[in-house]
Structure formats: C-alpha cells, structure tokens
Design an enzyme around this catalytic site. Structure first.
Site, PDB file in Angstrom:
ATOM      1  N   PHE A 149      10.369 105.028  50.652  1.00  0.00           N
ATOM      2  CA  PHE A 149       8.823 104.736  50.818  1.00  0.00           C
ATOM      3  C   PHE A 149       8.133 105.058  49.711  1.00  0.00           C
ATOM      4  O   PHE A 149       7.033 104.386  49.487  1.00  0.00           O
ATOM      5  CB  PHE A 149       8.297 105.440  52.062  1.00  0.00           C
ATOM      6  CG  PHE A 149       7.920 106.575  51.894  1.00  0.00           C
ATOM      7  CD1 PHE A 149       6.638 106.880  51.357  1.00  0.00           C
ATOM      8  CD2 PHE A 149       8.548 107.748  52.163  1.00  0.00           C
ATOM      9  CE1 PHE A 149       6.183 108.216  51.229  1.00  0.00           C
ATOM     10  CE2 PHE A 149       8.358 108.864  51.872  1.00  0.00           C
ATOM     11  CZ  PHE A 149       6.900 109.292  51.548  1.00  0.00           C
ATOM     12  N   GLU A 176      10.605 100.857  55.751  1.00  0.00           N
ATOM     13  CA  GLU A 176       9.890 100.440  56.845  1.00  0.00           C
ATOM     14  C   GLU A 176       8.476 100.895  56.705  1.00  0.00           C
ATOM     15  O   GLU A 176       7.546 100.087  57.548  1.00  0.00           O
ATOM     16  CB  GLU A 176      10.550 101.046  58.057  1.00  0.00           C
ATOM     17  CG  GLU A 176      12.006 100.842  58.541  1.00  0.00           C
ATOM     18  CD  GLU A 176      12.798 101.824  57.915  1.00  0.00           C
ATOM     19  OE1 GLU A 176      12.605 102.160  56.727  1.00  0.00           O
ATOM     20  OE2 GLU A 176      13.426 102.345  58.901  1.00  0.00           O
ATOM     21  N   CYS A 281       9.763 112.112  43.988  1.00  0.00           N
ATOM     22  CA  CYS A 281      10.952 113.212  43.826  1.00  0.00           C
ATOM     23  C   CYS A 281      11.001 113.832  42.511  1.00  0.00           C
ATOM     24  O   CYS A 281      12.021 114.628  42.211  1.00  0.00           O
ATOM     25  CB  CYS A 281      12.323 112.281  43.777  1.00  0.00           C
ATOM     26  SG  CYS A 281      12.372 111.208  42.357  1.00  0.00           S
TER      27      CYS A 281
HETATM   28  P1  NAD Z   1      14.741 108.068  53.679  1.00  0.00           P
HETATM   29  O1  NAD Z   1      16.136 108.864  53.331  1.00  0.00           O
HETATM   30  O2  NAD Z   1      14.175 108.618  55.210  1.00  0.00           O
HETATM   31  O3  NAD Z   1      14.797 106.519  53.714  1.00  0.00           O
HETATM   32  C1  NAD Z   1      15.305 105.727  52.547  1.00  0.00           C
HETATM   33  C2  NAD Z   1      15.844 104.650  53.156  1.00  0.00           C
HETATM   34  O4  NAD Z   1      17.071 104.819  54.155  1.00  0.00           O
HETATM   35  C3  NAD Z   1      14.816 103.568  53.975  1.00  0.00           C
HETATM   36  O5  NAD Z   1      15.111 102.340  53.686  1.00  0.00           O
HETATM   37  C4  NAD Z   1      15.305 103.991  55.619  1.00  0.00           C
HETATM   38  O6  NAD Z   1      15.294 102.723  56.299  1.00  0.00           O
HETATM   39  C5  NAD Z   1      17.162 104.119  55.276  1.00  0.00           C
HETATM   40  N1  NAD Z   1      17.520 105.074  56.182  1.00  0.00           N
HETATM   41  C6  NAD Z   1      16.827 106.078  57.078  1.00  0.00           C
HETATM   42  N2  NAD Z   1      17.583 106.686  57.676  1.00  0.00           N
HETATM   43  C7  NAD Z   1      18.853 105.945  57.943  1.00  0.00           C
HETATM   44  C8  NAD Z   1      20.016 105.993  58.656  1.00  0.00           C
HETATM   45  N3  NAD Z   1      20.204 107.114  59.392  1.00  0.00           N
HETATM   46  N4  NAD Z   1      20.897 105.159  58.400  1.00  0.00           N
HETATM   47  C9  NAD Z   1      20.736 104.142  57.347  1.00  0.00           C
HETATM   48  N5  NAD Z   1      19.617 103.919  56.688  1.00  0.00           N
HETATM   49  C10 NAD Z   1      18.603 105.053  56.792  1.00  0.00           C
HETATM   50  O7  NAD Z   1      13.605 108.308  52.629  1.00  0.00           O
HETATM   51  P2  NAD Z   1      12.174 108.172  52.420  1.00  0.00           P
HETATM   52  O8  NAD Z   1      11.426 109.333  53.026  1.00  0.00           O
HETATM   53  O9  NAD Z   1      12.181 106.825  52.377  1.00  0.00           O
HETATM   54  O10 NAD Z   1      11.991 108.580  50.973  1.00  0.00           O
HETATM   55  C11 NAD Z   1      11.547 109.879  50.396  1.00  0.00           C
HETATM   56  C12 NAD Z   1      13.095 110.518  49.850  1.00  0.00           C
HETATM   57  O11 NAD Z   1      13.388 109.910  48.756  1.00  0.00           O
HETATM   58  C13 NAD Z   1      12.575 111.924  49.104  1.00  0.00           C
HETATM   59  O12 NAD Z   1      13.650 113.006  49.563  1.00  0.00           O
HETATM   60  C14 NAD Z   1      12.612 111.868  47.860  1.00  0.00           C
HETATM   61  O13 NAD Z   1      13.043 113.083  46.976  1.00  0.00           O
HETATM   62  C15 NAD Z   1      13.644 110.850  47.769  1.00  0.00           C
HETATM   63  N6  NAD Z   1      13.612 110.043  46.545  1.00  0.00           N
HETATM   64  C16 NAD Z   1      14.575 110.224  45.356  1.00  0.00           C
HETATM   65  C17 NAD Z   1      14.466 109.476  44.089  1.00  0.00           C
HETATM   66  C18 NAD Z   1      15.498 109.801  43.467  1.00  0.00           C
HETATM   67  O14 NAD Z   1      15.581 109.228  42.441  1.00  0.00           O
HETATM   68  N7  NAD Z   1      16.512 110.796  43.277  1.00  0.00           N
HETATM   69  C19 NAD Z   1      13.468 108.750  43.898  1.00  0.00           C
HETATM   70  C20 NAD Z   1      12.488 108.336  45.025  1.00  0.00           C
HETATM   71  C21 NAD Z   1      12.582 109.265  46.209  1.00  0.00           C
END
Ligand code: NAD
Length: 499
Positions: A149, A176, A281
């Site tokens: 997100f 979402e 991140c």
């Molecule tokens: P999230 O892991 O909750 O969700 C990411 C995606 O995974 C979404 O599209 C979601 O629908 C999907 N998802 C969630 N749970 C799932 C499951 N059980 N099975 C399958 N798909 C699933 O992450 P978020 O809250 O949207 O984003 C924040 C996180 O992203 C933070 O931890 C941040 O550090 C990380 N991030 C990392 C980078 C990087 O380059 N390392 C960059 C941006 C964000």
C-alpha cells in the site's frame, strides 16, 4: 460510495465475485469506495487473456515498445496533479509526498526508454570456422506483480515499466488499501499505445494472489510487502518453478558519530523518521548515537524539531509534514507498540499518545513519538513499527553501533552521519545491508541503479529497477550457429578446433 473495477483487456470491468474490500480516506476514516476482490475464475481469465496478448507485444521491435514508455512519461506529467490527488485521498500522504511517489515511479519509466540498448545480447564472431555464438534476451511471458500500500504509484511502476519494456505481459494486483492509482496508470498505458491485455490490473486479496502463484502460465513473480508475506510468496512461487523476487520489511538504523554535524543529522532524522508517517521501507526507525554526549546532543536537537512537525490531512495545505497512517488497524498496532516500549522501560521523550486533530477525530492520525534508551530486546526495536516513531539506541562505541545494525534481522537500508572519511568507508564496506547512506538518510538509489535489501528484507537474487530488472524480466537464450563456408573447409576438424 463508488464501486471500483478491474482493468482488463484495455478497459474497466466490474468485479464478478460479489466480494469487495472497503477503501478508506485515512484522513476522515470514511469508506470512500469498495474494491472488487477477484475470484479464482476471474484471475485465471485475466492471466489467460494476458498470455494471448503477450506474443505480439514480445515480438515487437524494442524501439517501438520504448516509444510507449516515452508516451507514458508525457501522459503521467500531464495528469500528475490528478494522480497525486487520487493517491493522497486513499493513502493519506501529503500532496508533495504523493508527487514524489509518482516521480520516483516515472523515473523508472524514463529509464525503460533505454530498453533497446539494455536488451542487446552478446555476440562472438568465428568461435570456430563459420561458427558464431550469440545470445538473446527474451521476455519471460506473463509475469505477476503483487504490490504494497505504501507507494501505490512508485512500486507498480518499478515493476511494470521494466517488465513491459522487456516484452512481457503483466498481471498486477495492487494493495486493497489504495488501488485507484494503479488502475489509472493502466488506463494511461493504453492511451500511450500499449496493446490491450498486456497490462491487467486485478484487484483482490489472498484468493487472487494464490491463484497467480499457482498458475502454470505465470513465469515470474515480483512481490513487495511485509516480510512474512514475502517469505510465503517466495516459497510458493519458486515451489512451482517460477522466478521470484520478493522484497520485505525493514528496520533502518542511522548511526550518528560524535563528529557528525548535529543540525544536519537531526534534520535528516526528522525527515527520514517521520516523513510519510514513517510508512516507508527506507524510513529511519532507529537512531544510534555513539557515546552519551552525542546522544544527549542529538536528543536536544531532535525534540524541538519534532514538536514543530505539522500533522494533518493532505487537503490542509502543502506545508503539512505528514498525514494519517493507512488504516484504523495500523493505528492501533502502532499505539500498541508505543505502549509496549513504555512498559518495557524505554523513555518516551516525545509523547503524543493523546494526539487528536479537531474535525478529523475519526481519521487514522498518529502524532510523532521519540524514544530514548531503547534496548535491542524491546519489541519497538525488533519489530518494524511502520509509523511515526523513532527509537534511539545509545551505543558506547562505533563497533557497538555497527554491530547493532549488522545483528538486526532486517537489512534494507542504513546510514552513517560523520565527518570522518575513514569511518564512513569502513562502515560502507563492512555493513551487511543492501543500501547505505553516508550523510544521506534515505539512500534510495536512482532508477539506473538497483534497489534491494539483504537478510530478511529480500528473498531472491535480482533487485528492483536498474540493470537487474532487465535481467529479472528476461531469460537468456544462446545460439551457436554454423554456416557452410566453415564446413567446406572440413567441418569435423574445425569443430574440434573450437573446443
Ligand atoms: P502486506 O505484506 O500486508 O501486503 C502486500 C501485498 O500482499 C498486498 O497486495 C496484499 O494483498 C498481499 N497479501 C497480504 N497478505 C497475504 C497473504 N496472506 N497471502 C497472499 N497475499 C497477501 O504489506 P503492506 O502492509 O501492503 O506494505 C507494507 C510493507 O511493505 C512494509 O513491511 C514495508 O517495509 C514493505 N515494503 C518493502 C519495500 C522494499 O522494497 N523492501 C518497499 C515498500 C514496502
């Protein structure tokens, strides 16, 4: 309230599953729309249509594909304000931050204009008589992008740009929480000349993601999000033989040496710790001053700066420092972690637990917090908070400071503030973290370098954007060819000569 759609085969289509997820305006707490959650059947159909569209796109002259990227740059600049407003409304970040999100994505699309050069293969002339060897970089086919997100424009563009420029079709599943901007970007790509079906945006949750991961058609998976999900996606995608790159969470340390320019370090920490409400991140979430005297000076410089931060909705003006966090659940989790820090004995130097904004009482606002005397066993140190909370861990020496960052399970980014070149050089060389800043707090590499962490911040081999992305989204085929003039001179013998 509006029902959002998917963007499939060049147009918006209604969801057919009957399932929806609420999309909020985090500043007001109101539900502003519902995003359809794709079913297995809808996901499989979107993938099959992408597979049908890909061969023609993949076979196209790469210069023509690059022209689509060029047109996209113009269209994004044309619609920048509209996109930024839509982004802020669903995400909550300030308008300048939203423009930054779009701009950093746009820069990768600009980089992709160089695709014809980046896709050139290698050639060996006369490896034997009449024998040449050449390699080609061919698209994988259909790839999936599963996005977080926190950067709803930048993250999709970091993946979709290179994937498309390499000749792949992409099925993208946005978060979402804020799906509107990815949908708008897909529409703009079609306006830029992208054939229909080559870029599908499918809203959904675990059902859609698991269908993508198990699909026989999908050849590559790019994921960005939290570490537990990154690990899950990586193992499930690779179990079925797919190529995968999965980027996870972070806990970025900034080491402040006694010789650092304290005003510069404090300004940097405030921007990197609290900007975008800490939902980056590459946010700095841990300050590590070396020596008690440095720590006292740092805290003294930080407190008045933090107290001046303006927190508010993006509509309140461009001088807001940050907005709300993304959901009520995120707010509760952050406040819970702050309480755990207090309970576990850290000193809460800036305490905004009772923060409230008049007129926006239902918004998901969290005021800025600063902890001192944090120790490595505390939850606020071990966990990624992803909110406007900065923890200070006092280190007795440089070795202790670098050891803290090295021992943490995350390895996305880090920074050191010092005037000493020797220390900075030693730090950059020894640290086991993917992106390092020297007097730069958020060392996000530009589009033509690559972005990726180490340890539990990244699962896979190849980074985001830059040359790595062109490697990830292509596979190499090597052709050894022999033509008759070499044969005439006695083929068998000359083949031996080549060995
Ligand atoms: P999230 O892991 O909750 O969700 C990411 C995606 O995974 C979404 O599209 C979601 O629908 C999907 N998802 C969630 N749970 C799932 C499951 N059980 N099975 C399958 N798909 C699933 O992450 P978020 O809250 O949207 O984003 C924040 C996180 O992203 C933070 O931890 C941040 O550090 C990380 N991030 C990392 C980078 C990087 O380059 N390392 C960059 C941006 C964000």
């Amino acid at each position: 309230m509006q029902d959002l759609k998917h963007f499939i085969n060049g147009k918006y289509v209604n969801g057919a599953s009957g399932r929806f997820g609420d999309v909020f305006n985090p500043a007001t707490g109101e539900v502003i729309s519902r995003a359809p959650m794709a079913s297995v059947a809808e996901t499989e159909a979107a993938v099959a249509d992408a597979a049908a569209a890909q061969p023609q796109w993949g076979a196209m002259n790469p210069q023509k594909r690059a022209r689509v990227m060029m047109a996209m740059v113009g269209l994004m600049n044309r619609d920048m304000e509209k996109l930024a407003e839509a982004l802020s409304r669903e995400h909550g970040k300030t308008l300048p931050d939203a423009r930054g999100d779009l701009q950093r994505g746009l820069e990768v699309v600009e980089f992709c204009i160089g695709a014809p050069h980046l896709l050139k293969g290698e050639f060996t002339d006369s490896a034997g008589p009449g024998i040449d060897i050449y390699s080609m970089k061919q698209p994988l086919g259909v790839v999936a992008s599963i996005m977080p997100f926190n950067f709803p424009a930048m993250m999709p563009l970091w993946h979709v740009g290179p994937a498309l420029a390499c000749g792949n079709a992409v099925v993208l599943k946005p978060s979402e929480r804020d799906p509107s901007v990815p949908l708008m970007l897909a529409e703009l790509f079609v306006e830029a000349g992208l054939p229909k079906g080559v870029f599908q945006v499918l809203n959904g949750d675990k059902e859609a993601v698991d269908t993508l991961l198990d699909s026989d058609i999908i050849q590559g998976v790019s994921f960005v999000g939290s570490t537990p999900i990154a690990q899950y996606i990586y193992s499930r995608a690779t179990a079925s033989g797919k190529r995968a790159q999965c980027f996870g969470g972070a806990k970025n340390h900034m080491i402040v040496m006694p010789d650092a320019d304290m005003d510069q370090a404090a300004d940097a920490l405030v921007g990197a710790g609290y900007g975008a409400a800490g939902e980056r991140c590459m946010a700095i979430s841990v300050a590590v001053p070396v020596g008690d005297e440095t720590a006292d000076r740092l805290i003294a410089a930080l407190v008045p700066r933090i107290e001046k931060l303006k927190v508010g909705p993006y509509t309140a003006g461009e001088d807001m420092d940050f907005g709300p966090v993304v959901t009520a659940a995120a707010k509760q989790r952050i406040l819970g972690l702050i309480q755990s820090g207090v309970d576990q004995g850290a000193k809460l130097v800036v305490d905004n637990r009772d923060f409230s904004l008049q007129g926006y009482e239902n918004g998901f606002f969290v005021g800025p917090h600063l902890f001192d005397n944090v120790t490595p066993d505390m939850d606020i140190y071990t966990q990624e908070i992803f909110g406007p909370v900065l923890s200070t861990v006092r280190a007795g020496s440089y070795e202790e400071a670098i050891g803290l960052a090295m021992d943490h399970e995350y390895g996305n980014g880090t920074a050191i503030f010092t005037r000493d070149g020797d220390t900075a050089r030693d730090f950059a060389s020894r640290i086991n973290i993917g992106m390092v800043g020297v007097n730069v707090p958020i060392p996000v590499p530009l589009a033509y370098h690559t972005f990726g962490g180490w340890k539990k911040s990244m699962f896979g081999d190849l980074n985001q954007h830059g040359p790595d992305s062109f490697k990830f989204y292509t596979r190499t085929k090597t052709v050894t060819s022999r033509w008759p003039s070499g044969m005439k001179e006695g083929g068998e013998f000359h083949f031996k000569a080549m060995d």
